[in-house]
Design a protein around this motif. Structure first.
Motif, PDB file in Angstrom:
ATOM      1  N   GLY B 322       0.803  -1.220   0.000  1.00  8.57           N
ATOM      2  CA  GLY B 322       0.000   0.000   0.000  1.00  8.57           C
ATOM      3  C   GLY B 322       0.834   1.267   0.000  1.00  8.57           C
ATOM      4  N   GLU B 323       1.611   1.505  -1.046  1.00  7.84           N
ATOM      5  CA  GLU B 323       2.392   2.740  -1.139  1.00  7.84           C
ATOM      6  C   GLU B 323       1.652   3.696  -2.063  1.00  7.84           C
ATOM      7  N   PRO B 324       1.160   4.809  -1.523  1.00  8.02           N
ATOM      8  CA  PRO B 324       0.383   5.732  -2.347  1.00  8.02           C
ATOM      9  C   PRO B 324       1.201   6.257  -3.521  1.00  8.02           C
ATOM     10  N   ARG B 325       0.502   6.689  -4.547  1.00  9.54           N
ATOM     11  CA  ARG B 325       1.188   7.338  -5.658  1.00  9.54           C
ATOM     12  C   ARG B 325       0.726   8.793  -5.692  1.00  9.54           C
ATOM     13  N   THR B 326       1.443   9.570  -6.480  1.00 14.28           N
ATOM     14  CA  THR B 326       1.052  10.970  -6.615  1.00 14.28           C
ATOM     15  C   THR B 326      -0.278  11.013  -7.350  1.00 14.28           C
ATOM     16  N   LYS B 327      -1.086  12.036  -7.020  1.00 14.41           N
ATOM     17  CA  LYS B 327      -2.449  12.028  -7.543  1.00 14.41           C
ATOM     18  C   LYS B 327      -2.689  13.070  -8.626  1.00 14.41           C
ATOM     19  N   HIS B 328      -1.682  13.308  -9.459  1.00 11.53           N
ATOM     20  CA  HIS B 328      -1.918  14.289 -10.519  1.00 11.53           C
ATOM     21  C   HIS B 328      -2.887  13.731 -11.519  1.00 11.53           C
ATOM     22  N   ILE B 329      -2.873  12.416 -11.627  1.00 12.51           N
ATOM     23  CA  ILE B 329      -3.922  11.783 -12.406  1.00 12.51           C
ATOM     24  C   ILE B 329      -4.884  11.229 -11.372  1.00 12.51           C
ATOM     25  N   HIS B 330      -6.109  11.742 -11.389  1.00 13.39           N
ATOM     26  CA  HIS B 330      -7.056  11.361 -10.361  1.00 13.39           C
ATOM     27  C   HIS B 330      -7.477   9.914 -10.509  1.00 13.39           C
ATOM     28  N   THR B 331      -7.845   9.311  -9.378  1.00 13.61           N
ATOM     29  CA  THR B 331      -8.308   7.928  -9.438  1.00 13.61           C
ATOM     30  C   THR B 331      -9.630   7.828 -10.186  1.00 13.61           C
ATOM     31  N   SER B 332     -10.346   8.947 -10.304  1.00 12.44           N
ATOM     32  CA  SER B 332     -11.597   8.887 -11.057  1.00 12.44           C
ATOM     33  C   SER B 332     -11.292   8.632 -12.537  1.00 12.44           C
ATOM     34  N   GLU B 333     -10.078   8.945 -12.953  1.00 15.20           N
ATOM     35  CA  GLU B 333      -9.694   8.645 -14.334  1.00 15.20           C
ATOM     36  C   GLU B 333      -8.906   7.355 -14.421  1.00 15.20           C
ATOM     37  N   SER B 334      -7.992   7.180 -13.489  1.00 18.14           N
ATOM     38  CA  SER B 334      -7.168   5.979 -13.492  1.00 18.14           C
ATOM     39  C   SER B 334      -6.967   5.538 -12.060  1.00 18.14           C
ATOM     40  N   GLY B 335      -7.679   4.477 -11.688  1.00 21.93           N
ATOM     41  CA  GLY B 335      -7.615   4.041 -10.293  1.00 21.93           C
ATOM     42  C   GLY B 335      -7.265   2.575 -10.200  1.00 21.93           C
ATOM     43  N   LEU B 336      -8.244   1.776  -9.743  1.00 16.64           N
ATOM     44  CA  LEU B 336      -8.026   0.346  -9.608  1.00 16.64           C
ATOM     45  C   LEU B 336      -7.746  -0.263 -10.986  1.00 16.64           C
ATOM     46  N   TYR B 337      -6.658  -1.013 -11.089  1.00 20.42           N
ATOM     47  CA  TYR B 337      -6.251  -1.596 -12.377  1.00 20.42           C
ATOM     48  C   TYR B 337      -6.193  -0.522 -13.464  1.00 20.42           C
ATOM     49  N   GLU B 338      -5.856   0.673 -13.100  1.00 22.29           N
ATOM     50  CA  GLU B 338      -5.737   1.837 -13.993  1.00 22.29           C
ATOM     51  C   GLU B 338      -7.038   2.177 -14.684  1.00 22.29           C
ATOM     52  N   ARG B 339      -8.157   1.769 -14.077  1.00 21.30           N
ATOM     53  CA  ARG B 339      -9.454   2.103 -14.657  1.00 21.30           C
ATOM     54  C   ARG B 339     -10.153   3.158 -13.817  1.00 21.30           C
ATOM     55  N   PRO B 340     -11.106   3.896 -14.426  1.00 20.54           N
ATOM     56  CA  PRO B 340     -11.827   4.921 -13.665  1.00 20.54           C
ATOM     57  C   PRO B 340     -12.487   4.302 -12.442  1.00 20.54           C
ATOM     58  N   THR B 341     -12.210   4.887 -11.288  1.00 18.63           N
ATOM     59  CA  THR B 341     -12.709   4.310 -10.040  1.00 18.63           C
ATOM     60  C   THR B 341     -13.264   5.399  -9.139  1.00 18.63           C
ATOM     61  N   ASN B 342     -14.438   5.141  -8.586  1.00 18.76           N
ATOM     62  CA  ASN B 342     -15.010   6.082  -7.628  1.00 18.76           C
ATOM     63  C   ASN B 342     -14.940   5.471  -6.238  1.00 18.76           C
ATOM     64  N   LEU B 343     -14.174   6.099  -5.373  1.00 19.21           N
ATOM     65  CA  LEU B 343     -14.045   5.598  -4.015  1.00 19.21           C
ATOM     66  C   LEU B 343     -14.757   6.534  -3.052  1.00 19.21           C
ATOM     67  N   ASN B 344     -15.585   5.983  -2.195  1.00 17.81           N
ATOM     68  CA  ASN B 344     -16.250   6.783  -1.162  1.00 17.81           C
ATOM     69  C   ASN B 344     -16.214   6.025   0.150  1.00 17.81           C
ATOM     70  N   ASN B 345     -16.342   6.765   1.227  1.00 14.08           N
ATOM     71  CA  ASN B 345     -16.352   6.200   2.565  1.00 14.08           C
ATOM     72  C   ASN B 345     -17.702   5.530   2.860  1.00 14.08           C
ATOM     73  N   VAL B 346     -17.723   4.649   3.832  1.00 14.98           N
ATOM     74  CA  VAL B 346     -18.933   3.932   4.242  1.00 14.98           C
ATOM     75  C   VAL B 346     -20.094   4.881   4.517  1.00 14.98           C
ATOM     76  N   GLU B 347     -19.830   5.886   5.340  1.00  8.34           N
ATOM     77  CA  GLU B 347     -20.898   6.803   5.747  1.00  8.34           C
ATOM     78  C   GLU B 347     -21.394   7.620   4.555  1.00  8.34           C
ATOM     79  N   THR B 348     -20.481   7.942   3.648  1.00 13.51           N
ATOM     80  CA  THR B 348     -20.892   8.677   2.452  1.00 13.51           C
ATOM     81  C   THR B 348     -21.894   7.846   1.661  1.00 13.51           C
ATOM     82  N   TRP B 349     -21.563   6.577   1.419  1.00 16.39           N
ATOM     83  CA  TRP B 349     -22.478   5.703   0.674  1.00 16.39           C
ATOM     84  C   TRP B 349     -23.825   5.578   1.380  1.00 16.39           C
ATOM     85  N   ALA B 350     -23.785   5.481   2.712  1.00 14.36           N
ATOM     86  CA  ALA B 350     -25.029   5.286   3.468  1.00 14.36           C
ATOM     87  C   ALA B 350     -25.935   6.512   3.403  1.00 14.36           C
TER      88      ALA B 350
END
Lengths: 163, 620, 259
Positions: B322-350
């Motif tokens: 789990g070594e973070p990378r720089t976020k100049h390219i947002h995870t919404s464009e390239s995230g999990l497996y370099e695919r667009p990914t939307n990550l939200n917290n548990v409470e946000t989803w609820a």
């Protein structure tokens, strides 16, 4: 940090390791789950399992090794018969968790992260367990002991070493 | 493959909502027992078995329903039992009390006074849950169902309009309209970043690629924060429903819930919920008879706080460190497996199903200008009513800590409240009247974070608090970048020296200098926010630092080398208890004569302080 | 990710330059001949932004508001309206501290000392650090080259945080290393040193294994590892017998026979 280079003393049967691996998809997405299963089964991550896992997932051995050493859930050395975990969450900390930890260290004679010579106790600190109303908390073999005070430590340790 | 119970269309779903809502009315009574991790640690499981046994004996299983629910929130008073529909609230319930509860309260409607909540100020007893100040002042939109439903029963969730938001979305709204609604609501990420949720959904939707992911971040690593765990344990379907709605809006077909390794009950309840959702056709192919296909996998963490950071989390799912990378390219464009990914917290989803069902306009009516809705906080530490509270944004710290929290136990004085976990800061008493929202907390040098709220009193040493947080951050730093890895280590070494009595002139300035670089030059948010605890404690408690460095004294009596235990002659009865318990034989004295401590032998273990029944042992 | 085409104009230390979209600030600085120190950067690999020595001060003005912050120039992409300062007071101050922290890890590195001196880094402000291998600054270049470019997978990282180390896990180096010495070549501090021995090559520091090199059938010089030959096995399309000779002897032999 030393790596474990000596041969394991107790023979780990490769068949047991392969049995665990078969339960998972052979993609690297399964790596952490596989290591968790191995840790649960053998009480540590044996060397042989690192190489077998790398083979099964078709990933380099250094990837398995770096994951096995990066995440706190995994231990390359066998743990003790009784595993003591002291919650070091902030709420427990302000309620005196540090003193509890030091008392346990003193009583057993080891530092947090180690296992006692006789293999009786392993001591670790854990991040918040989320039972803050009961802080400070000492968990032994999964059993929660809340509202701990230093004066209760030695009796509790005696109870577990007798069992 | 659809099973027989799969819901084919929304009318069938609405039927289920009605059926299970009406089912509640048929019950004579229901007994809600908190089965969250906190109460389980306090023997709730034996309590539940005792109830089951007694129900069987009295043959009342048909009409009186036993509900093993998730965390109720008032953890300090657990184990908790609430008898509905009258909401009779019993606290600190033991298995021995069960027979009485069944006989008297359940069967004869009598109240057992010894189990009632007691107001500390006037010793008045309160019978109903909603009248207890702790609950009265809360606005439990997201957390409210926790005390009512069995998390392993999807039918219970149907009974409180569960999945009706999903139905509305799939039949009445386009993905674009869903995103607009979330944007309008002003919902901001509840995991710590506070990023506008709608905007994140929109970027992910607009990103190029056919395969997209939605992820629920349940890594909840802030020590002292357990809201997400309780939500997942107590109402997993609310999170699942939110994720399905998100997947529809964004165009994702695969979701992940990344759960901390240390949350086995949350994982268990989530697994059951996912299975049930699949059985009812709410996950999988053609959900509710529409084109939407979506399913969720659970990915467990391996014990690394840094995996709460989105890029590190995604790498962890992929089976890497789990070594973070720089976020100049947002995870919404390239995230999990370099695919667009939307990550939200548990409470946000609820929060999502609630916004859809009740509308963005209604949601906007709660909270402040830039922080809409409610927030669940874990109110812990030196506070009377330790537990989980949900309040509208904009409520003051004072209201949370004193009106809801009941103030400081033992008559001690409030000193500070720490918010935002290891990324946050300590807020002193002068600021108690401040409204709690994202921007206000940041303005005073702290942050909202995931919602941990640690209350500290006069016996807390603020230098030690900074040291504690640094030791946590040093342990959890991934080690990739120099400022966080080596800078935080130096901060920790300096704080260690100070708390051990070896502070030097210039240490505070050195701390500030290193903190500046860690804050400005670190690669990820863990590093960038790591200096907050030390900087905020220097800002508001500088005198305490100076006392440690210059006077070599710890006013709060925490830093072992900087205070001594002493026995007050006038209070000591000479009972010899401390003498017998002292592990170092550092206490001398005759029976019925005042004892005294030999300082050179004393290791400050605190056992004498604990065991003395006469308050004769003090810190000087 | 699609690499988009478009030209971006940015300003570095008051000078303007135009770069293709997707370029880094470091690349733009190189275009302008402006020096920014780096340690974990190597042209052969995608930039990591982990050592943080190449930090610069960036600013953008939007809607009348100016926002400025620090970031690593090797990874930060050029964008419209971006203004960069490579040597502002803040940059120098923080770069100096980062170099001081790195010196704790690599006190024996001449090259690091030279760089650190440029920024006035001191060596007496902190206690010596008893972590990590001598002179290793955990830049990661060695194992990234070994794994991502050479593909030998002989070394990797282990542990995390201040305990992080570069190791050869389960001594896999002795079977996987092909003796190419790329790790030594890219190491910015000299932490990796390899010496030639009677049998082949041996790591003097960092790792603890030896690679046996095969003797040339003609001149007897030890020139290639058996691991490397194993890798080539069948892939080069030429007879294995060719590798019984070192490149010198091979050249001599084939020069003769080709005419």
């Amino acid at each position: 940090m030393e790596q474990i280079q000596e041969k394991e003393k107790t023979g780990i049967d490769i068949k047991d390791i392969k049995g665990i691996l078969k339960k998972f998809h052979n993609t690297s997405e399964s790596l952490i789950a596989i290591l968790q299963e191995i840790q649960k089964t053998f009480n540590y991550i044996p060397q042989e399992s690192v190489s077998e896992t790398a083979k099964y997932l078709d990933i380099p051995l250094h990837q398995v090794y770096s994951v096995a050493t990066f995440y706190k859930a995994f231990s390359l050395k066998p743990k003790g018969r009784n595993i003591i975990q002291v919650c070091m969450g902030t709420a427990c900390h302000v309620r005196g968790a540090q003193q509890i930890l030091e008392e346990i260290e003193r009583q057993i004679g080891i530092k947090s992260g180690d296992t006692s010579e006789d293999g009786e106790f392993s001591l670790e600190t854990v991040n918040c367990l989320g039972a803050c109303a009961l802080g400070p908390i000492m968990v032994v073999n999964g059993e929660y002991h809340g509202n701990m005070v230093t004066s209760k430590v030695s009796r509790l340790l005696k109870e577990y070493s007798k069992k | 493959m659809k099973t027989a119970t799969a819901i084919k269309n929304i009318d069938e779903l609405y039927e289920l909502n009605k059926k299970y809502s009406q089912r509640k009315e048929k019950w004579e009574k229901s007994v809600a027992i908190c089965a969250g991790t906190g109460c389980r640690a306090n023997k709730a499981v034996s309590l539940i078995s005792a109830f089951k046994e007694e129900f069987k004996k009295k043959n009342i299983e048909e009409n009186i329903v036993l509900k093993e629910t998730g965390c109720h929130g008032l953890c300090e008073k657990g184990p908790l039992v609430v008898i509905r529909p009258d909401n009779i609230f019993y606290q600190h319930v033991k298995p021995e009390d069960v027979i009485q509860i069944v006989d008297k309260t359940i069967l004869s409607g009598e109240i057992i006074e010894s189990l009632l909540y007691v107001l500390p100020e006037d010793k008045k007893q309160i019978v109903k849950e909603e009248e207890i100040p702790f609950y009265k002042w809360q606005k439990r939109l997201v957390f409210g169902q926790n005390g009512h439903i069995d998390p392993r029963s999807i039918e219970d969730y149907f009974g409180v309009d569960g999945y009706s938001a999903l139905a509305k979305v799939l039949t009445e709204m386009t993905p674009e309209q869903v995103i607009e609604e979330i944007e309008k609501s002003g919902l901001r990420g509840r995991g710590g970043g506070g990023f506008p949720t709608g905007r994140k959904w929109r970027s992910t939707r607009n990103a190029e690629g056919d395969i997209k992911y939605v992820i629920c971040n349940a890594d909840e690593g802030d020590p002292g924060a357990y809201m997400d765990r309780s939500l997942l344990e107590g109402n997993p379907h609310s999170v699942i429903e939110g994720m399905i709605i998100g997947a529809y809006a964004i165009g994702a077909n695969q979701g992940y819930v990344y759960v901390r390794n240390e949350y086995p009950l949350a994982v268990e309840n989530l697994l059951v919920a996912l299975e049930k959702a699949r059985e009812y056709g709410l996950l999988g192919e053609n959900i509710l008879g529409t084109d939407l296909s979506f399913d969720i996998k659970i990915s467990k963490g391996g014990g690394a706080f840094v995996c709460g950071e989105s890029t590190a989390l995604m790498l962890s799912i992929e089976g890497k460190v789990g070594e973070p990378r720089t976020k100049h390219i947002h995870t919404s464009e390239s995230g999990l497996y370099e695919r667009p990914t939307n990550l939200n917290n548990v409470e946000t989803w609820a929060n999502v199903p609630i916004i859809i069902n009740r509308g963005a306009d209604w949601y906007r009516s709660i909270g402040t200008e830039n922080s809409k809705g409610t927030k669940i906080f874990s109110l812990v530490g030196k506070v009377v009513n330790t537990g989980l509270v949900e309040v509208p944004m904009g409520i003051t710290l004072k209201q949370i800590i004193f009106d809801i929290g009941g103030g400081i136990p033992g008559g001690k004085k409030f000193k500070a409240v720490q918010t935002g976990g290891p990324s946050g800061g300590c807020i002193p008493s002068e600021l108690l009247d401040m409204p709690v929202d994202f921007d206000e907390l940041t303005r005073v040098g702290s942050m909202m974070g995931s919602g941990g709220m640690i209350v500290m009193d006069e016996d807390t040493c603020m230098v030690d608090v900074a040291r504690y947080f640094l030791s946590f951050l040093v342990e959890e730093s991934c080690g990739k970048c120099t400022p966080c890895r080596d800078g935080n280590y130096q901060l920790y070494q300096i704080l260690n020296r100070i708390t051990e009595g070896e502070g030097k002139e210039g240490d505070i300035e050195l701390l500030e200098e290193i903190a500046e670089t860690v804050r400005d030059a670190s690669l990820c948010a863990l590093g960038k926010t790591a200096p907050n605890p030390v900087l905020s404690t220097i800002r508001y408690f500088r005198d305490e630092y100076e006392k440690h460095i210059t006077d070599k004294k710890c006013p709060a009596g925490v830093c072992k080398n900087l205070f001594n235990f002493a026995i007050l002659e006038e209070k000591c009865t000479g009972c010899m208890l401390c003498l017998k318990r002292c592990p170092q034989d550092a206490i001398v004295g005759e029976r019925k004569q005042p004892h005294s401590i030999i300082q050179e032998k004393c290791i400050k273990c605190g056992i004498c302080f604990d065991v003395c029944r006469y308050d004769a042992v003090i810190k000087v | 990710m699609k690499k988009e085409s478009g030209i971006i104009e940015i300003e570095i230390d008051g000078k303007k330059t135009r770069m293709p979209e997707g370029s880094s600030v470091l690349e733009a600085a190189k275009e302008l001949g402006i020096y920014i120190p780096t340690l974990c950067f190597h042209e052969a690999l995608p930039p990591q932004g982990s050592c943080r020595v190449c930090i610069v001060e960036l600013s953008i003005e939007k809607n009348g508001k100016k926002r400025s912050w620090l970031d690593a120039s090797c990874v930060y992409p050029v964008s419209d309206g971006l203004k960069v300062l490579t040597n502002s007071e803040k940059v120098i101050r923080q770069r100096r501290l980062i170099l001081e922290l790195l010196l704790l890890r690599a006190p024996g590195s001449e090259s690091l000392h030279k760089l650190a001196e440029k920024y006035g880094a001191r060596t007496d402000r902190f206690e010596p650090l008893d972590k990590g291998k001598p002179d290793c600054i955990l830049c990661g270049l060695c194992y990234r080259v070994c794994n991502e470019i050479i593909g030998a997978h002989a070394i990797g990282s282990a542990y995390r945080g201040v305990e992080k180390e570069v190791i050869t896990p389960l001594n896999v180096g002795s079977s996987n290393c092909i003796g190419c010495r790329a790790c030594e070549y890219v190491c910015p501090t000299g932490a990796i040193k390899i010496k030639e021995t009677a049998k082949g090559i041996k790591f003097e520091r960092m790792f603890d294994f030896e690679i046996t090199m095969i003797e040339c059938k003609s001149c007897g010089r030890r020139f290639v590892s058996s691991q490397y030959l194993k890798r080539l096995n069948g892939k080069s399309g030429v007879s294995e017998k060719i590798y019984e000779l070192c490149p010198e002897c091979r050249r001599k032999k084939f020069r003769v026979s080709s005419y």
